[in-house]
Enzyme design. Structure first.
Site, PDB file in Angstrom:
ATOM      1  N   ASP A 117     -14.981   9.762  -6.524  1.00  0.00           N
ATOM      2  CA  ASP A 117     -14.965   8.776  -7.604  1.00  0.00           C
ATOM      3  C   ASP A 117     -13.951   9.145  -8.687  1.00  0.00           C
ATOM      4  OD1 ASP A 117     -15.813   6.402  -8.858  1.00  0.00           O
ATOM      5  OD2 ASP A 117     -17.175   7.520 -10.164  1.00  0.00           O
ATOM      6  N   HIS A 118     -13.125   8.159  -9.057  1.00  0.00           N
ATOM      7  CA  HIS A 118     -12.058   8.350 -10.067  1.00  0.00           C
ATOM      8  C   HIS A 118     -11.064   9.430  -9.656  1.00  0.00           C
ATOM      9  CE1 HIS A 118     -14.692   5.784 -12.383  1.00  0.00           C
ATOM     10  NE2 HIS A 118     -13.686   5.561 -13.201  1.00  0.00           N
ATOM     11  N   CYS A 150       0.825  -1.219   0.000  1.00  0.00           N
ATOM     12  CA  CYS A 150       0.000   0.000   0.000  1.00  0.00           C
ATOM     13  C   CYS A 150       0.856   1.265   0.000  1.00  0.00           C
ATOM     14  CB  CYS A 150      -0.948   0.002   1.193  1.00  0.00           C
ATOM     15  SG  CYS A 150      -2.229  -1.226   1.025  1.00  0.00           S
TER      16      CYS A 150
HETATM   17 NI    NI Z   1      -4.916   0.169  -0.728  1.00  0.00          NI
END
Ligand code: NI
Length: 136
Positions: free
Chosen positions: A80-81, A34
């Site tokens: 979003d996006h 991550c």
């Molecule tokens: Ni992630």
């Protein structure tokens, strides 16, 4: 008599989990993949749950259209996006973990809902990993 109304929504977003005040090695240790400096994406599933009394006139706790429109303006249009770290001001100095995203969504929706309602946010980052937050 209290009833909970749930509305499901969806957004795609990219993020990176890291702390700029830690070394790259420590970030790798704690956040693993991550911490990819090039970011990575998730298909987030959101469930916003509103609890309140049934209005005796309408039979509704809340008109789901109101909830749907709030989620669109406060969450979908905002996230979003998007790259959460780079494009969403709330995460400029806040790690965009599922936990923190759920708290931000809760705060944004709670501020726009009538105060008589209780709100709970369920946020899936993957089909198996999800968090809940209800303001406690
Ligand atoms: Ni992630």
């Amino acid at each position: 008599m209290k009833v909970t109304v749930h509305r499901r929504a969806h957004f795609n977003a990219a993020h990176r989990l890291y702390r700029p005040d830690w070394t790259f090695e420590k970030n790798e240790d704690i956040f693993g993949k991550c911490n990819n400096p090039n970011f990575h994406g998730h298909n987030y599933e959101l469930i916003a749950s509103v609890t309140g009394e049934i209005d005796p006139e309408t039979g509704y706790v809340i008109d789901v259209k109101i909830l749907k429109d709030l989620i669109k303006s406060e969450v979908e249009d905002a996230f979003d996006h998007k790259n959460l770290n780079v494009e969403v001001p709330e995460f400029k100095d806040l790690n965009p973990t599922a936990e923190n995203i759920a708290v931000i969504i809760y705060n944004k929706l709670k501020a726009k809902l009538e105060s008589k309602f209780q709100l709970e946010i369920t946020l899936y980052e993957t089909p198996r990993n999800f968090v809940t937050y209800s303001g406690k």
